[in-house]
Enzyme design. Sequence first.
Site, mmCIF file in Angstrom:
data_model
loop_
_atom_site.group_PDB
_atom_site.id
_atom_site.type_symbol
_atom_site.label_atom_id
_atom_site.label_comp_id
_atom_site.label_asym_id
_atom_site.label_seq_id
_atom_site.Cartn_x
_atom_site.Cartn_y
_atom_site.Cartn_z
ATOM 1 N N THR A 153 0.860 -1.183 0.000
ATOM 2 C CA THR A 153 0.000 0.000 0.000
ATOM 3 C C THR A 153 0.900 1.239 0.000
ATOM 4 O O THR A 153 1.336 1.674 -1.052
ATOM 5 C CB THR A 153 -0.975 -0.008 1.193
ATOM 6 O OG1 THR A 153 -0.246 -0.234 2.407
ATOM 7 C CG2 THR A 153 -2.019 -1.090 1.025
ATOM 8 N N LYS A 179 4.209 -7.014 4.007
ATOM 9 C CA LYS A 179 3.915 -5.620 3.730
ATOM 10 C C LYS A 179 3.566 -4.935 5.038
ATOM 11 O O LYS A 179 3.079 -5.569 5.983
ATOM 12 C CB LYS A 179 2.786 -5.467 2.714
ATOM 13 C CG LYS A 179 1.396 -5.897 3.174
ATOM 14 C CD LYS A 179 0.606 -4.880 3.971
ATOM 15 C CE LYS A 179 0.534 -3.551 3.244
ATOM 16 N NZ LYS A 179 -0.230 -2.549 4.087
ATOM 17 N N THR A 190 -1.783 -2.245 9.405
ATOM 18 C CA THR A 190 -2.040 -3.024 8.211
ATOM 19 C C THR A 190 -0.756 -3.763 7.872
ATOM 20 O O THR A 190 0.065 -3.263 7.160
ATOM 21 C CB THR A 190 -2.436 -2.162 7.045
ATOM 22 O OG1 THR A 190 -2.212 -0.811 7.372
ATOM 23 C CG2 THR A 190 -3.866 -2.279 6.653
ATOM 24 N N THR A 404 -8.451 10.519 1.091
ATOM 25 C CA THR A 404 -8.839 11.420 0.017
ATOM 26 C C THR A 404 -7.828 11.512 -1.102
ATOM 27 O O THR A 404 -8.145 11.983 -2.185
ATOM 28 C CB THR A 404 -9.084 12.825 0.581
ATOM 29 O OG1 THR A 404 -7.908 13.269 1.279
ATOM 30 C CG2 THR A 404 -10.273 12.820 1.527
#
Length: 404
Positions: A153, A179, A190, A404
């Site tokens: 990511t 990751k 994450t 965003t």
Amino acid sequence: MTQDEEPSINQISFTWPKGFYNDGIKIGLGTVDKKDFGYLFSQVPAAAAGTYTTNKFQAAPTKLTKDTINIDHKLQAVIVNSAIANSCTGAQGTKDALTEQQWLADALNIDTNLVGVASTGLIGAYLDMDKIKAGLPKLQPKTGDDVSQAVLTTDKQPKQACVQVELDGKTVTITGFAKGSGMIHPKMATMLGFVTTDAAVDGDLLQETLSAGVDTTFNQITVDGDTSTNDMVVVLANGMAQNTEIKTAADTDYDTFAAGLKFVLGELAKQIAADGEGATKLIETNVTEALNSTEAQSVAKAVVGSSLVKAAIFGDDPNWGRIIAAIGMVDAHMDVDHVAISANGIPLVKDSVALPFDEAMVSESMKAAKVTIDVSLNSGTAVGQAWGCDLTYNYVKINASYHT
């Protein structure tokens, strides 16, 4: 190997163990132009073990994989995606994870209970199942490292580690990838980790070994103090090296296998810490003379997790007051009049008071890519270790606009 011998571990370049294949492709799950979908599979069913996030909002794929492995500690394949975490998605998220599991099982012509599911990315968004269904036939059995690209990511690069050890006269390969860059403060962030090996190991013993290894590796890293809903570390051992199966911790080759696995876990953990969002430095804290290992690990993690310590290290500031304050907040035994602290091998504190040191020299040493902090609690003989990263302006920039 005799009891007094250290296990022989040979670190090598990224190489898959016998019988493992993978692929990673771009199917447009997110807004970033990158690979975001892939799989990992073994030619034969493998013993499997896993550790998982303790966050109460455990994501649907994480829970499904945990439930699947717990059936009989077996897996043969894992389907993965980035961009979308499939977390906090209710009944639809559970249904989508089950559908992914079924689709990959059908594609590989294997039992559904041999398929794990792993997702990472934005929490609260739903998977585009049409894109996943269209992408599945495009996955091919390859021997590159594409799957390690597909799970990234905000990572700057994949995390990979590979070693070979000798078990029962056979060369065994242990290879992992991971990751993780933000939302990193496991107790199983994450963060996803996958380890493959062609060793023959009993599934229950593999679970015990993984859990013990994670406690002193992945659970000892922190980037920002936040734990994610999707943390998972999974190990698959397919036995294709044809060593005699390791069934108990008393077996001759167990210590060698466990050391190899722990080495891979540790390398992946440190790479995640070093690649923290916006990070410029890896911080390693080593605690000695603690009353027990649990307290040693808690103190070490408190130091690398302190925002004030992290900010000081970003600024090359040898402000040891930040460090001793972080130590003092931990519920651990310590001789408060006789704590010692060093930075990059340079003594800063002895008997809990400042030593004379060249601030400019220490500051210059802190410009390195790795800063090592050593702490002595003067309360016992136990040791602990933890890893983190500095806190930079860029961390705020990345996370201020993640959605965003």
